[in-house]
Scaffold this active site. Structure first.
Site, PDB file in Angstrom:
ATOM      1  CG  PHE A  24      -1.729   1.489   1.138  1.00  0.00           C
ATOM      2  CD1 PHE A  24      -2.987   1.346   0.445  1.00  0.00           C
ATOM      3  CD2 PHE A  24      -1.478   2.192   2.159  1.00  0.00           C
ATOM      4  CE1 PHE A  24      -3.770   2.483   0.557  1.00  0.00           C
ATOM      5  CE2 PHE A  24      -2.290   3.438   2.261  1.00  0.00           C
ATOM      6  CZ  PHE A  24      -3.433   3.483   1.429  1.00  0.00           C
ATOM      7  CD  GLU A  99       9.460   4.120   0.952  1.00  0.00           C
ATOM      8  OE1 GLU A  99       9.237   4.823   1.821  1.00  0.00           O
ATOM      9  OE2 GLU A  99       9.370   4.424  -0.366  1.00  0.00           O
TER      10      GLU A  99
END
Length: 191
Positions: A24, A99
């Site tokens: 997501f 990330e």
């Protein structure tokens, strides 16, 4: 000190128990899709709000002048809209690196919205940078966040570009995020 979470993420979840893996995206993963995926669709998660409270030392700022990027904070009754991607486990080698600045993988229910508008609940993976990581900048007013963003640039470009592209990507999904819209309004008065 930078909050490199690559090794931590790789040891948190092996991803072997998933029949299919849904990632997501709620920030740059909506508009900057630099990884292959098998399928994508609009989606949302419950109990979370998008906030520009995470520092970016490696993409939209520098260690000396970190930019501000999106993370999630828990908020009962909230809904955060974004994009979900069905990916293979191999993609997390790249995603964990992308990330790495304070973000940790978490499993959450993700509600996929298919082409006919039906919602399908799946177990998904999200990256969240919480207040425990050393790159966390924390809460501030939308006006102060806009002023901060206006003065930051990193290897991936202007911090303002991140905000503008996220706002435009959300608009394409038919989503208005008041936090993002207010920061962009304040930013437009600065640049």
């Amino acid at each position: 000190m930078l909050a490199n979470t690559v090794a931590q993420n790789q040891s948190r979840q092996t991803l072997e128990h998933y029949d299919e893996i849904w990632l997501f995206g709620y920030g740059s993963l909506i508009y900057k899709v630099d990884f292959p995926y098998l399928e994508k669709c609009p989606a949302y998660i419950l109990g979370w709000q998008r906030r520009f409270w995470q520092g970016s030392h490696d993409h939209r700022g520098t260690p000396e002048n970190p930019g501000r990027v999106a993370t999630l904070i828990a908020q009962a009754g909230s809904r955060c809209d974004g994009m979900a991607y069905r990916v293979t486990a191999e993609e997390f080698i790249h995603l964990d690196h992308r990330e790495k600045n304070g973000y940790l993988r978490h499993e959450v229910p993700v509600f996929l919205i298919n082409e006919s508008g039906q919602q399908v609940k799946k177990l998904g993976i999200i990256y969240i940078a919480d207040e425990e990581n050393s790159a966390y900048l924390g809460e501030d007013s939308e006006e102060a966040i806009a002023a901060h963003i206006a003065n930051c640039r990193g290897p991936s470009g202007e911090n303002s570009e991140y905000l503008i592209m996220l706002d435009e990507a959300l608009a394409e999904l038919g989503v208005v995020d008041p936090h993002i819209s207010q920061i962009r309004w304040h930013l437009s008065n600065l640049i």
